[in-house]
Design a protein around this motif. Sequence first.
Motif, PDB file in Angstrom:
ATOM      1  N   HIS A 104       0.864  -1.192   0.000  1.00 49.03           N
ATOM      2  CA  HIS A 104       0.000   0.000   0.000  1.00 49.03           C
ATOM      3  C   HIS A 104       0.892   1.230   0.000  1.00 49.03           C
ATOM      4  O   HIS A 104       2.116   1.133   0.114  1.00 49.03           O
ATOM      5  N   ASP A 108       6.279   3.997   5.225  1.00 50.84           N
ATOM      6  CA  ASP A 108       7.034   2.897   5.836  1.00 50.84           C
ATOM      7  C   ASP A 108       6.969   1.625   4.990  1.00 50.84           C
ATOM      8  O   ASP A 108       7.539   0.604   5.355  1.00 50.84           O
ATOM      9  N   HIS A 109       6.305   1.703   3.814  1.00 46.11           N
ATOM     10  CA  HIS A 109       6.253   0.573   2.875  1.00 46.11           C
ATOM     11  C   HIS A 109       6.807   0.924   1.498  1.00 46.11           C
ATOM     12  O   HIS A 109       7.233   0.039   0.764  1.00 46.11           O
ATOM     13  N   ASP A 259      -0.747  -3.727   5.825  1.00 47.42           N
ATOM     14  CA  ASP A 259      -1.200  -3.148   7.095  1.00 47.42           C
ATOM     15  C   ASP A 259      -2.703  -3.311   7.292  1.00 47.42           C
ATOM     16  O   ASP A 259      -3.364  -2.481   7.919  1.00 47.42           O
ATOM     17  N   HIS A 293       2.253  -4.399  11.390  1.00 49.99           N
ATOM     18  CA  HIS A 293       3.343  -4.413  12.379  1.00 49.99           C
ATOM     19  C   HIS A 293       2.884  -4.919  13.751  1.00 49.99           C
ATOM     20  O   HIS A 293       3.514  -4.623  14.757  1.00 49.99           O
ATOM     21  N   TRP A 317       8.843  -1.007  13.783  1.00 49.88           N
ATOM     22  CA  TRP A 317       9.610   0.245  13.708  1.00 49.88           C
ATOM     23  C   TRP A 317       9.189   1.269  14.743  1.00 49.88           C
ATOM     24  O   TRP A 317       9.695   2.378  14.797  1.00 49.88           O
TER      25      TRP A 317
HETATM   26 ZN   LIG Z   1       3.055   0.142   7.950  1.00 50.03          ZN
END
Ligand SMILES: [Zn+2]
Length: 404
Positions: A104, A108-109, A259, A293, A317
Amino acid sequence: MWIWALLLLPAAFGQQTGEPWPEWTPGTLDIHQINTGRGNSALLIFPDGTSMLIDAGDGGRLPPRGTAPRPDASRGPGEWIARYVRRMLAHDAAPAIDYGYLTHFHEDHMGAPGQNSKTARGGYKVAGITEVAEYIPIRKMIDRGWPDYHYPAPLEDAMMRNYRAFLAWQRAHNGLQIERLHPGRNDQIVLLREPKRYPNFEVRNIAANGEVWTGVGTNTRAQFPRIQDLRKEEHPTENMCSLAIRVSYGKFDYFTGGDMPGARRWGAPVWNDVETPVAQSVGAVEASLLNHHGNRDSQNAFFLASLRPRVLIIPVWSSDHPGHDVLDRIYSQRIYPGPRDVFATNMLESNRLVIGELLDRLKSSQGHIVVRVDPGGSSFRVIILDDTAETFRVKAVFGPYESR
Ligand SMILES: [Zn+2]
């Protein structure tokens, strides 16, 4: 008896603590959860050597609420990822990523360019996936938005404009192919080199934009209402739109779903839970990456009871990865009985202090996590690699586990 011991030697060689990483060999399926401390990234090497990169994050928070960059901050996460991939594809005369894949569109991806991001030859900024492509070619990109990037509403922020400039330039100059993931299909992500040699390998597309495989043929159903029937603030979130796939090799199955959430917020409509319809079609798996996560809105009890993973991997993270309740569900023998091993790429001391003894049960909480599936898929191991340098020393080996 000694003959059998000799036969086992090559497979066991190198998969020992303190030894260098044992190279991929044909017939093996490797799933690397790469730890950069800055978001998700996974490299899959299929049994015939076809390679796939799932996400290339460059985001998250800085310490103390976020994890520290790994190996360090001297390079961007995209460059570290590319170097990791090149190393793991060292057996290949012309290493390349056959499938780049974004679950997506969050930083962070996929990576979000910042003020210090360099500019590529193509005029776009490099961060995350666009930075990876500076160091190793990507042949095909699969995401949730191609070609119009219009769902659930036009995606037009700076990160998406940059990503689309990257796609356009790579398409024009490097022959990059681009596709949207088609849920239900098992012929979109395939073995590109020796498909006939590994007939029991399959990648099944499970979900995209709330369209979920039913488990029958290639049929899907819509989990979300029609967009025109929703107010803007009711639109499915970016996380809900995550892509999900199941990778199967003989009896071995692995699930990865970006996610996607499964535990609804108070008062939220039923369709906000994407995990439940996904779990209905995925069934039991050997290994699963935690959704979101392991954040508090993920891994609902039905999802865990359906997948029943023997091995769970948490890509961390932030100090709220995983949620306390999530870990409680994961270890619950009432939700599903039997043993399970849980591994995390990172862990912040603050979360350790909050959660306490449940977190002490993690098998590993620092390092790259590799699921190495033996030829044919009937057994696998989990290998933890040192993430402090590029020596890829083996920190620990778990298993062998039997596929069910
Ligand atoms: Zn994420």
